[in-house]
Design an enzyme around this catalytic site. Structure first.
Site, short mmCIF file in Angstrom:
data_model
loop_
_atom_site.label_atom_id
_atom_site.label_comp_id
_atom_site.label_asym_id
_atom_site.label_seq_id
_atom_site.Cartn_x
_atom_site.Cartn_y
_atom_site.Cartn_z
N LYS A 67 -19.10 -15.13 0.45
CA LYS A 67 -17.67 -14.79 0.40
C LYS A 67 -17.11 -15.44 -0.83
O LYS A 67 -17.28 -16.65 -1.04
CB LYS A 67 -16.93 -15.29 1.63
N LYS A 226 -7.07 -33.29 4.14
CA LYS A 226 -6.22 -32.68 5.17
C LYS A 226 -6.45 -33.39 6.51
O LYS A 226 -7.56 -33.89 6.76
CB LYS A 226 -6.54 -31.20 5.32
N GLY A 291 -13.27 -27.06 13.70
CA GLY A 291 -13.62 -25.75 13.11
C GLY A 291 -13.36 -25.77 11.62
O GLY A 291 -12.23 -25.56 11.17
P1 NAD Z 1 0.41 -20.99 6.45
O1 NAD Z 1 0.78 -21.49 5.09
O2 NAD Z 1 0.79 -19.62 6.83
O3 NAD Z 1 1.04 -21.99 7.56
C1 NAD Z 1 0.95 -23.39 7.39
C2 NAD Z 1 1.28 -24.07 8.70
O4 NAD Z 1 1.16 -25.50 8.52
C3 NAD Z 1 2.71 -23.84 9.17
O5 NAD Z 1 2.75 -23.82 10.56
C4 NAD Z 1 3.45 -25.07 8.64
O6 NAD Z 1 4.64 -25.34 9.34
C5 NAD Z 1 2.40 -26.12 8.88
N1 NAD Z 1 2.60 -27.32 8.08
C6 NAD Z 1 2.85 -27.40 6.74
N2 NAD Z 1 3.00 -28.69 6.37
C7 NAD Z 1 2.86 -29.43 7.51
C8 NAD Z 1 2.90 -30.83 7.79
N3 NAD Z 1 3.13 -31.72 6.82
N4 NAD Z 1 2.68 -31.24 9.05
C9 NAD Z 1 2.41 -30.35 10.04
N5 NAD Z 1 2.37 -29.02 9.83
C10 NAD Z 1 2.60 -28.57 8.59
O7 NAD Z 1 -1.13 -21.24 6.59
P2 NAD Z 1 -2.20 -20.47 7.50
O8 NAD Z 1 -2.71 -19.29 6.76
O9 NAD Z 1 -1.67 -20.29 8.89
O10 NAD Z 1 -3.39 -21.55 7.49
C11 NAD Z 1 -3.23 -22.79 8.14
C12 NAD Z 1 -4.38 -23.71 7.76
O11 NAD Z 1 -5.61 -23.17 8.21
C13 NAD Z 1 -4.55 -23.93 6.25
O12 NAD Z 1 -4.74 -25.32 6.05
C14 NAD Z 1 -5.81 -23.17 5.91
O13 NAD Z 1 -6.51 -23.73 4.82
C15 NAD Z 1 -6.58 -23.35 7.20
N6 NAD Z 1 -7.65 -22.35 7.43
C16 NAD Z 1 -8.79 -22.82 8.01
C17 NAD Z 1 -9.83 -21.95 8.25
C18 NAD Z 1 -11.07 -22.44 8.93
O14 NAD Z 1 -12.05 -21.70 9.01
N7 NAD Z 1 -11.07 -23.62 9.48
C19 NAD Z 1 -9.71 -20.60 7.89
C20 NAD Z 1 -8.51 -20.14 7.34
C21 NAD Z 1 -7.48 -21.04 7.11
#
Ligand code: NAD
Length: 320
Positions: A67, A226, A291
């Protein structure tokens, strides 16, 4: 070579097929049949973008590929999604290109499938209350997939930016569950299953918040630095992950490891539970799934999309 454009993904694959594909590849990883290659992620010094590859090979399904993608913060202003992903699959017997598949929706589906697999295997018996931390793009996918694998009666949620909470409210309504916005104290006390999906660099959920038998799926932490939950809470839980190497370096467990509260031997690949070689929850009060998101998940769902496109006779083939 087969091409499946982003616009066709939604009509080809759903949550059930994604869950099956991710569960199968987690099982193959734990059995030693599938492995991820080192991840590349670079700031390219253009458009403020982060770009990289996640790749791997599943000897069982023969999914081989990568990917490619990353994060372009200026995309939203252009009417595009900031996160951009494309999957390229290769024929494992010849190395020839097999398929090019849009990876944006697939990323959300495979991420939600991962936490759903963890809930399926690790949630306390009779789990009724789902607690959501995070209300961003991924949160709706997470809630829908979780509701497929457990009989939740209600959803409670907390978000750092309260103005975003409507996404959780609307998603709960869509799946027919009542929703209430609560404090983190109430969320930790009342939820049987907690999904955390934020981009935070400091913990929201603290050890003292979580009181009962609970399963926590930490899905947001996928980068060094993070953090979504307190390291002491991680250390108190029976720990599971998709891949131990990522969990200790870029996942939620990185902080408990750095503080010397746990070692990597305390973390079990969820595939071992699926394969029946680890008892899973057992008598643990608290379980936590870290995850981190592995390339093999992407390959698994992309390979399934290609099969579905072929089965339905809608695969777009080019001579390559
Ligand atoms: P998004 O930008 O749409 O939403 C971000 C979320 O984090 C919101 O709910 C926001 O309020 C919250 N947030 C921001 N700053 C914060 C803080 N200081 N304290 C607490 N909450 C806070 O992002 P998304 O697309 O929903 O993705 C969320 C996370 O998931 C990202 O970090 C992304 O990298 C991660 N992600 C992980 C995987 C995986 O496989 N584990 C896959 C995709 C995305």
């Amino acid at each position: 070579m087969i091409i499946v454009p982003e616009k066709d993904i939604a009509s080809l694959i759903g949550r059930a097929e994604s869950l099956d594909a991710v569960e199968a590849v987690f099982a193959a990883m734990a059995a030693g049949d599938a492995w991820n290659f080192p991840v590349i992620r670079e700031a390219i010094g253009h458009a403020d973008a982060l770009y990289g590859f996640k790749s791997g090979f599943d000897r069982k399904s023969l999914a081989l590929g990568l990917k490619s993608g990353g994060y372009w913060p200026g995309n939203e202003a252009r009417g595009l999604t900031n996160h951009q992903s494309t999957v390229l699959l290769f024929d494992a017997d010849t190395g020839r290109p097999h398929a090019l598949v849009g990876g944006n929706l697939l990323t959300a589906l495979r991420t939600a499938a991962a936490s759903a697999v963890s809930i399926k295997y690790l949630a306390p018996k009779g789990a009724k209350v789902l607690g959501m931390i995070g209300a961003g793009h991924q949160s709706a996918f997470q809630m829908r997939a979780a509701a497929d694998v457990a009989d939740f009666e209600r959803v409670i949620g907390w978000n750092y930016h309260p103005e975003m909470i409507s996404r959780l409210e609307e998603t709960a309504a869509e799946i027919g569950l009542p929703f209430e916005q609560v404090s983190l104290e109430r969320l930790g006390r009342e939820a049987d299953v907690i999904i955390s999906i934020t981009s935070a660099f400091a913990p929201s959920l603290l050890d003292e918040h979580v009181t009962g038998p609970t399963h926590i799926a930490c899905m947001g932490t996928d980068t060094k630095g993070k953090q979504e939950v307190e390291a002491a809470l991680v250390a108190r839980a029976r720990l599971f992950t998709d891949e131990v190497a990522q969990s200790v370096s870029i996942g939620e467990c990185q902080h408990a490891i750095a503080q010397g509260l746990i070692t990597q031997d305390d973390i079990t690949e969820i595939g071992a539970v699926i394969n029946g070689t680890h008892e899973g929850r057992g008598d643990a009060e608290l379980t936590l799934f870290d995850g981190t998101g592995v390339g093999l998940q992407d390959l698994a769902v992309a390979a399934r999309v290609v099969e579905l496109a072929q089965e339905r006779g809608v695969a777009l083939e080019v001579d390559f």
